[in-house]
Design a protein around this motif. Sequence first.
Motif, PDB file in Angstrom:
ATOM      1  N   PHE A   1      40.036  -8.606   4.897  1.00 54.69           N
ATOM      2  CA  PHE A   1      39.118  -7.979   5.844  1.00 54.69           C
ATOM      3  C   PHE A   1      39.884  -7.509   7.073  1.00 54.69           C
ATOM      4  N   THR A   2      39.340  -6.513   7.729  1.00 55.53           N
ATOM      5  CA  THR A   2      39.975  -5.964   8.919  1.00 55.53           C
ATOM      6  C   THR A   2      39.360  -6.573  10.180  1.00 55.53           C
ATOM      7  N   ALA A   3      40.098  -6.478  11.273  1.00 58.33           N
ATOM      8  CA  ALA A   3      39.575  -6.960  12.551  1.00 58.33           C
ATOM      9  C   ALA A   3      38.366  -6.142  12.972  1.00 58.33           C
ATOM     10  N   SER A   4      38.405  -4.849  12.723  1.00 58.88           N
ATOM     11  CA  SER A   4      37.286  -3.991  13.123  1.00 58.88           C
ATOM     12  C   SER A   4      36.020  -4.331  12.349  1.00 58.88           C
ATOM     13  N   PHE A   5      36.162  -4.780  11.103  1.00 61.39           N
ATOM     14  CA  PHE A   5      34.994  -5.190  10.327  1.00 61.39           C
ATOM     15  C   PHE A   5      34.331  -6.407  10.949  1.00 61.39           C
ATOM     16  N   PHE A   6      35.134  -7.380  11.370  1.00 62.64           N
ATOM     17  CA  PHE A   6      34.557  -8.635  11.854  1.00 62.64           C
ATOM     18  C   PHE A   6      34.076  -8.561  13.296  1.00 62.64           C
TER      19      PHE A   6
ATOM     20  N   ARG B   1      32.220  -6.911  15.400  1.00 64.52           N
ATOM     21  CA  ARG B   1      31.131  -5.988  15.701  1.00 64.52           C
ATOM     22  C   ARG B   1      30.384  -6.379  16.971  1.00 64.52           C
ATOM     23  N   THR B   2      30.513  -7.633  17.384  1.00 65.26           N
ATOM     24  CA  THR B   2      29.839  -8.095  18.591  1.00 65.26           C
ATOM     25  C   THR B   2      30.863  -8.753  19.511  1.00 65.26           C
ATOM     26  N   GLU B   3      30.487  -8.916  20.769  1.00 68.37           N
ATOM     27  CA  GLU B   3      31.366  -9.579  21.731  1.00 68.37           C
ATOM     28  C   GLU B   3      31.625 -11.023  21.312  1.00 68.37           C
ATOM     29  N   GLU B   4      30.606 -11.674  20.753  1.00 72.89           N
ATOM     30  CA  GLU B   4      30.758 -13.060  20.300  1.00 72.89           C
ATOM     31  C   GLU B   4      31.792 -13.158  19.185  1.00 72.89           C
TER      32      GLU B   4
ATOM     33  N   ALA C   1      34.246 -10.988  18.572  1.00 78.90           N
ATOM     34  CA  ALA C   1      35.554 -10.669  19.133  1.00 78.90           C
ATOM     35  C   ALA C   1      36.133 -11.888  19.827  1.00 78.90           C
ATOM     36  N   ASN C   2      35.295 -12.615  20.528  1.00 74.11           N
ATOM     37  CA  ASN C   2      35.738 -13.827  21.204  1.00 74.11           C
ATOM     38  C   ASN C   2      36.187 -14.882  20.187  1.00 74.11           C
ATOM     39  N   PHE C   3      35.438 -15.007  19.086  1.00 76.70           N
ATOM     40  CA  PHE C   3      35.813 -15.963  18.039  1.00 76.70           C
ATOM     41  C   PHE C   3      37.169 -15.601  17.439  1.00 76.70           C
ATOM     42  N   LEU C   4      37.365 -14.312  17.201  1.00 75.68           N
ATOM     43  CA  LEU C   4      38.618 -13.857  16.603  1.00 75.68           C
ATOM     44  C   LEU C   4      39.812 -14.199  17.478  1.00 75.68           C
ATOM     45  N   HIS C   5      39.586 -14.276  18.788  1.00 80.14           N
ATOM     46  CA  HIS C   5      40.678 -14.524  19.729  1.00 80.14           C
ATOM     47  C   HIS C   5      40.798 -15.982  20.166  1.00 80.14           C
ATOM     48  N   THR C   6      39.792 -16.810  19.837  1.00 83.15           N
ATOM     49  CA  THR C   6      39.828 -18.194  20.319  1.00 83.15           C
ATOM     50  C   THR C   6      39.766 -19.246  19.214  1.00 83.15           C
ATOM     51  N   ALA C   7      39.384 -18.862  17.997  1.00 81.23           N
ATOM     52  CA  ALA C   7      39.265 -19.840  16.912  1.00 81.23           C
ATOM     53  C   ALA C   7      40.631 -20.421  16.559  1.00 81.23           C
ATOM     54  N   GLU C   8      40.649 -21.716  16.303  1.00 76.86           N
ATOM     55  CA  GLU C   8      41.895 -22.379  15.919  1.00 76.86           C
ATOM     56  C   GLU C   8      42.469 -21.801  14.628  1.00 76.86           C
TER      57      GLU C   8
ATOM     58  N   GLN D   1      29.166  -9.318   6.631  1.00 79.74           N
ATOM     59  CA  GLN D   1      29.797  -9.891   7.822  1.00 79.74           C
ATOM     60  C   GLN D   1      29.280 -11.301   8.087  1.00 79.74           C
ATOM     61  N   ASN D   2      28.004 -11.524   7.867  1.00 79.08           N
ATOM     62  CA  ASN D   2      27.443 -12.852   8.092  1.00 79.08           C
ATOM     63  C   ASN D   2      27.978 -13.877   7.097  1.00 79.08           C
ATOM     64  N   TYR D   3      28.170 -13.484   5.847  1.00 82.91           N
ATOM     65  CA  TYR D   3      28.765 -14.399   4.876  1.00 82.91           C
ATOM     66  C   TYR D   3      30.189 -14.772   5.297  1.00 82.91           C
ATOM     67  N   LEU D   4      30.956 -13.754   5.724  1.00 85.65           N
ATOM     68  CA  LEU D   4      32.319 -14.022   6.198  1.00 85.65           C
ATOM     69  C   LEU D   4      32.287 -14.919   7.421  1.00 85.65           C
ATOM     70  N   ARG D   5      31.368 -14.654   8.336  1.00 85.60           N
ATOM     71  CA  ARG D   5      31.245 -15.458   9.545  1.00 85.60           C
ATOM     72  C   ARG D   5      30.988 -16.930   9.214  1.00 85.60           C
ATOM     73  N   ILE D   6      30.140 -17.182   8.226  1.00 83.15           N
ATOM     74  CA  ILE D   6      29.837 -18.567   7.837  1.00 83.15           C
ATOM     75  C   ILE D   6      31.078 -19.244   7.263  1.00 83.15           C
ATOM     76  N   VAL D   7      31.825 -18.513   6.439  1.00 82.91           N
ATOM     77  CA  VAL D   7      33.067 -19.079   5.883  1.00 82.91           C
ATOM     78  C   VAL D   7      34.025 -19.450   7.006  1.00 82.91           C
ATOM     79  N   LEU D   8      34.207 -18.538   7.946  1.00 82.43           N
ATOM     80  CA  LEU D   8      35.128 -18.801   9.056  1.00 82.43           C
ATOM     81  C   LEU D   8      34.646 -19.957   9.922  1.00 82.43           C
ATOM     82  N   LEU D   9      33.357 -20.011  10.184  1.00 80.40           N
ATOM     83  CA  LEU D   9      32.813 -21.099  11.001  1.00 80.40           C
ATOM     84  C   LEU D   9      32.932 -22.435  10.278  1.00 80.40           C
TER      85      LEU D   9
END
Length: 286
Positions: free
Chosen positions: A93-98, A100-103, A105-112, A154-162
Motif C-alpha cells: 500500500f502507498t502512503a497516499s492511500f492510507f 486520507r485523514t489527519e488522524e 497521517a498522524n498514525f503513519l508518523h507516530t505508530a511504533e 482503508q478501514n480494513y487496513l487501518r484495523i490490521v495496523l491498529l
Amino acid sequence: MNPIEEIKTYAFNPLPVEIEVKDLAFIRQVPHIVGQPHKAQFYQMIWVKTGSLTCYIDFEPITIEANQLLIIAAGQICEFDVTTAYTGQLVLFTASFFTRTEEDANFLHTAEILSLVTANKIVSVSACIIEHLFVLLEKELANKTDSFQLAIAQNYLRIVLLEAERQVKPSPSLTTNTITQDFYKAIETYFKENRNINYYAELLGISEKKLTQEVKHSTGLTPKVCLDARVILEAKRLLSYSVLSSKELSFTLGFDEPTNFIKYFRKHTNLTPQAFRDNQRKKNQR
C-alpha cells in the motif's frame, strides 16, 4: 547481484485503489525481482502464517516467524528469501492511500510499527484475527470498484495496523512527545542537504540542547549519531547498488569535496568507500 549494477526501484502498479493483497507464494514466483536487492516506493506488510521468512533490509537480516508481521517502509533496500517453505500474505500500500485523514497521517508518523525510530519491528499477532481481516480486504478488492471501496479497504487496513500496534509495547518516551519522531522525519527530508544539528533544532523550533535531551532520552543516542547513521546508510546503499563513482556519490550526499566524504565514511565505518564497495561485490558474487 553485481553491485555495480543500478538497483531496481519499483513504483506501485496503477490500480483504482493503491493497495494490493498477494499470497506469499508470489515471492517465489518472481525471484528475479524480489530475490535480488531492490527498492519499493510503497509500504510492504508481510504476515507469515507458517514457516519462517528471512529478509535482508538495509544490510540487516530479519527473520519473520509464524504468526508474526513486519512492515517494510517505502525506500528501504530489501531482498527476500525465495527458496524456504513458508505461507502467508503480503499487503502492498502507498502512503497516499492510507493518509486520507489527519488522524491517519498522524498514525503513519507516530505508530511504533511504522516509526522511523524503531524501523522494521517484528510484531506477534493473532492468526485468526489477521487472517480474517486479510480475507475481508482481499474480497473487497476483488469487487467491482465503486464509491465505497476505497473507504472500506482503508478501514480494513487501518484495523490490521491498529491490531499490530496494540501488540507493541511502546516506549513511553516516544509516545508522550513527538520531538524524536519529528527529528527523524526531518532527517529523511534534509539529510543530503544539511548535517548541522542546529539546523534541525531551528527547523523544529526548539533549542539544540532540548533536541539533544529528547532524542537521547528516546533512543539512547545523540542527534548527531542518528543523523550520521542515516547518511552512512544512504552511502552504503549507493555504494552497493548504484553506478555512481565515489566522487559523484559524495556530491549526491551533499559533500563539497570527495575527500571530505572519504574521511567521513572512513571515520564511521573504518573503511574507505571503495573498500566497502569491493567487499559488497565479493559478497554478492559468492
